[in-house]
Design an enzyme around this catalytic site. Structure first.
Site, PDB file in Angstrom:
ATOM      1  CE  LYS A  81      -1.911  -0.929   4.063  1.00  0.00           C
ATOM      2  NZ  LYS A  81      -1.321  -2.219   4.390  1.00  0.00           N
ATOM      3  CD  GLU A  82       0.554   4.742  -4.387  1.00  0.00           C
ATOM      4  OE1 GLU A  82       0.218   5.905  -4.161  1.00  0.00           O
ATOM      5  OE2 GLU A  82       0.408   4.185  -5.481  1.00  0.00           O
ATOM      6  CB  CYS A  85      -4.582  -0.273  -6.999  1.00  0.00           C
ATOM      7  SG  CYS A  85      -2.811  -0.252  -7.274  1.00  0.00           S
TER       8      CYS A  85
HETATM    9  P1  NAD Z   1       3.980   3.783 -11.811  1.00  0.00           P
HETATM   10  O1  NAD Z   1       3.219   4.446 -12.885  1.00  0.00           O
HETATM   11  O2  NAD Z   1       4.272   4.495 -10.543  1.00  0.00           O
HETATM   12  O3  NAD Z   1       5.392   3.259 -12.398  1.00  0.00           O
HETATM   13  C1  NAD Z   1       5.535   2.599 -13.616  1.00  0.00           C
HETATM   14  C2  NAD Z   1       6.905   2.968 -14.185  1.00  0.00           C
HETATM   15  O4  NAD Z   1       7.187   2.133 -15.308  1.00  0.00           O
HETATM   16  C3  NAD Z   1       7.006   4.396 -14.683  1.00  0.00           C
HETATM   17  O5  NAD Z   1       8.077   5.048 -14.018  1.00  0.00           O
HETATM   18  C4  NAD Z   1       7.274   4.243 -16.188  1.00  0.00           C
HETATM   19  O6  NAD Z   1       8.097   5.263 -16.700  1.00  0.00           O
HETATM   20  C5  NAD Z   1       7.942   2.885 -16.237  1.00  0.00           C
HETATM   21  N1  NAD Z   1       7.937   2.194 -17.545  1.00  0.00           N
HETATM   22  C6  NAD Z   1       6.956   2.119 -18.459  1.00  0.00           C
HETATM   23  N2  NAD Z   1       7.332   1.354 -19.508  1.00  0.00           N
HETATM   24  C7  NAD Z   1       8.600   0.928 -19.271  1.00  0.00           C
HETATM   25  C8  NAD Z   1       9.537   0.090 -19.963  1.00  0.00           C
HETATM   26  N3  NAD Z   1       9.250  -0.475 -21.149  1.00  0.00           N
HETATM   27  N4  NAD Z   1      10.750  -0.126 -19.391  1.00  0.00           N
HETATM   28  C9  NAD Z   1      11.056   0.432 -18.198  1.00  0.00           C
HETATM   29  N5  NAD Z   1      10.211   1.231 -17.506  1.00  0.00           N
HETATM   30  C10 NAD Z   1       8.998   1.471 -18.010  1.00  0.00           C
HETATM   31  O7  NAD Z   1       3.188   2.413 -11.516  1.00  0.00           O
HETATM   32  P2  NAD Z   1       2.997   1.688 -10.104  1.00  0.00           P
HETATM   33  O8  NAD Z   1       2.024   2.421  -9.271  1.00  0.00           O
HETATM   34  O9  NAD Z   1       4.336   1.321  -9.554  1.00  0.00           O
HETATM   35  O10 NAD Z   1       2.244   0.346 -10.589  1.00  0.00           O
HETATM   36  C11 NAD Z   1       2.914  -0.639 -11.363  1.00  0.00           C
HETATM   37  C12 NAD Z   1       2.029  -1.884 -11.401  1.00  0.00           C
HETATM   38  O11 NAD Z   1       1.877  -2.417 -10.080  1.00  0.00           O
HETATM   39  C13 NAD Z   1       0.605  -1.641 -11.901  1.00  0.00           C
HETATM   40  O12 NAD Z   1       0.175  -2.765 -12.620  1.00  0.00           O
HETATM   41  C14 NAD Z   1      -0.192  -1.509 -10.625  1.00  0.00           C
HETATM   42  O13 NAD Z   1      -1.548  -1.874 -10.787  1.00  0.00           O
HETATM   43  C15 NAD Z   1       0.500  -2.504  -9.716  1.00  0.00           C
HETATM   44  N6  NAD Z   1       0.413  -2.197  -8.287  1.00  0.00           N
HETATM   45  C16 NAD Z   1       0.501  -0.905  -7.855  1.00  0.00           C
HETATM   46  C17 NAD Z   1       0.431  -0.637  -6.477  1.00  0.00           C
HETATM   47  C18 NAD Z   1       0.501   0.781  -5.967  1.00  0.00           C
HETATM   48  O14 NAD Z   1       0.176   0.991  -4.797  1.00  0.00           O
HETATM   49  N7  NAD Z   1       0.911   1.757  -6.752  1.00  0.00           N
HETATM   50  C19 NAD Z   1       0.292  -1.693  -5.564  1.00  0.00           C
HETATM   51  C20 NAD Z   1       0.244  -2.992  -6.052  1.00  0.00           C
HETATM   52  C21 NAD Z   1       0.306  -3.241  -7.422  1.00  0.00           C
END
Ligand code: NAD
Length: 447
Positions: free
Chosen positions: A165-166, A274
């Site tokens: 969780k953030e 999410c």
């Molecule tokens: P985010 O948007 O914060 O980060 C994603 C990163 O990926 C970005 O910095 C982007 O520039 C990078 N990126 C995109 N394409 C790329 C590539 N080809 N090579 C390298 N880097 C690349 O996303 P997030 O919040 O970390 O979420 C990521 C995944 O995890 C999602 O599927 C989300 O649903 C899941 N998730 C998120 C959370 C949350 O609390 N944020 C919790 C659990 C799961």
């Protein structure tokens, strides 16, 4: 172990840092050059308690690296974690373009490794590609095909959905309730088990299952949590209509152990990157497979209604034309402890008030920069460095996020600064009877 995190966002950065902290060599790759430059300069691009210190410590120890150079990032990796975003597409389905682009890059990098597998992390074995992004059932198979289209060299696949969780991401990653591993290969499952063992020393389970079920665990968990929020909000609205107090109802209801007391707080509904998209993705999976998902549709609708109903309360008090009205807003982030404003209820509420002619001055302990970038709101409001500074001449205070620092304000100072002592509390932070005694007009949820 040599590990590469693909995507250095909330999930990739936190997981990468925590894996480096247990002694692994971690390379965090991102296509966003600015993000990588900031990380290399020792700056943490997101607000997450404790993260900056942990980054600094592991960079100093030589275990944590940041790069935008794909080839360098992948060349030694024994495990490659895909952590890129999976936002909703136009149909509500998870948009897999970032995931599939990363898969293509990985395939090319595996193919290009000089000296073949022997140069890989020193163990000469095929790399394990681990999908951490939240992806619909069947996506691992598509990723496998996308990688295989670019390389004839062997690799293994696994699913390892993330539940952090953030705002509490480091604690969640390092002390998970459970670790889910989806794998159809023993070595992939063993490698992930080994990586996670330092985090489950209290005995929390590492659950190994088939890949499709692992993919689905993440959606089912988020759908359940979103359902709890919409459920208690619907009950709160009934309480409001019939003169009951949702706090009391909650107390009575949650004493039943079958129900429990977690995650049942009424408010403005869920937001963030999410729950909204994962509920939408469940509905889209249902449409694609002709499997009815009426519960998910209702959970989503209740969540949307919660924002509209709150705006309607403000409109009922001030009228539909808000020209000349000035509102103070406390809290912009979708929840406390983060700077993330994706799908934040505050944005919907502020946009609606701005569109009706109001002016807004807001304070959030972490989310000013992210809000500034939010379309439709960011450049239409003023920002105050501290909460009390929003109140001068305000016609009402609107509480959108339950940050700790908003919980015990000096109400005397509030009244002195405000044009009118009116509070719309979207998070039920204060007691109605206390507010009445202090002379505030106080509107909250379900009380
Ligand atoms: P985010 O948007 O914060 O980060 C994603 C990163 O990926 C970005 O910095 C982007 O520039 C990078 N990126 C995109 N394409 C790329 C590539 N080809 N090579 C390298 N880097 C690349 O996303 P997030 O919040 O970390 O979420 C990521 C995944 O995890 C999602 O599927 C989300 O649903 C899941 N998730 C998120 C959370 C949350 O609390 N944020 C919790 C659990 C799961």
């Amino acid at each position: 172990m040599h590990i590469t995190m693909v995507g250095t966002g909330y999930v990739g950065l936190v997981s990468g840092v925590c894996l480096a902290n247990t002694g692994n060599h971690v390379t965090c790759l991102d296509v966003d050059q600015t993000k990588i430059a900031r990380l290399r300069a020792g700056e943490c691009p997101i607000y997450e308690p404790g993260l900056e210190e942990l980054i600094r410590r592991n960079v100093k120890a030589g275990r944590l690296h940041f790069t935008a150079d794909k080839r360098a990032a992948y060349s030694r990796a024994q495990a490659i974690f895909i952590c890129v975003g999976t936002p909703s597409d136009d149909e509500g389905f998870a948009d897999l373009k970032y995931v599939l682009a990363a898969a293509g890059d990985i395939g090319e990098a595996i193919e290009a490794v000089e000296g073949g597998e022997d140069s890989r992390g020193g163990d000469g074995r095929p790399p394990v590609i681990v999908v951490k992004s939240t992806v619909p059932v069947g996506t691992n198979a598509r990723i496998r095909a996308a990688v295989a289209a670019r390389t004839s060299r062997p690799f293994l696949m696994a699913s390892n959905p993330e539940f952090l969780k953030e705002g509490a991401a480091i604690t969640d990653f390092t002390r998970p309730d459970r670790v889910i591993i989806g794998a159809d290969d023993r070595r992939a499952a063993d490698l992930l088990t080994e990586l996670h063992e330092p985090f489950v020393r209290q005995g929390n389970p590492i659950l190994v299952m088939d890949i499709a079920s692992a993919e689905m665990v993440k959606y089912a968990s988020n759908a359940m949590l979103a359902t709890k929020i919409s459920f208690i909000n619907e009950m709160a609205n009934l309480c409001e209509s019939f003169g009951a107090n949702v706090d009391e109802v909650r107390r009575g209801m949650c004493a039943d152990r079958r129900i429990g007391n977690q995650f049942l707080y009424p408010g403005l509904g869920y937001g963030g990157s999410c729950f909204p998209k994962d509920v939408q993705a469940c509905m889209a999976m249902g449409r694609r497979s002709q499997t009815p998902t009426p519960l998910m549709a209702a959970v989503h609708e209740v969540n949307q209604h919660q924002r509209r109903a709150f705006i309607a309360k403000i409109e009922k008090r001030f009228g539909a034309d808000l020209a000349g009205k000035r509102f103070a807003v406390w809290g912009i982030a979708f929840k406390p402890g983060t700077d993330d404003v994706r799908e934040a209820p505050s944005l919907t509420i502020m946009q609606s008030l701005l569109d009706r002619g109001a002016s807004i001055i807001a304070h959030d302990p972490a989310a000013h920069a992210t809000c500034r970038a939010a379309a439709g709101v960011g450049d239409r409001i003023e920002y105050a460095d501290q909460p009390y500074a929003t109140l001068n001449g305000a016609d009402a205070l609107i509480v959108c996020t339950d940050w700790d620092e908003f919980k015990h304000p000096d109400f005397g100072e509030l009244r002195e600064r405000m044009a009118q002592p009116i509070i719309f509390d979207g998070r039920n932070l204060y007691r109605p009877e206390v507010m009445a005694r202090l002379g505030f007009e106080y509107v909250s949820i379900g009380r």
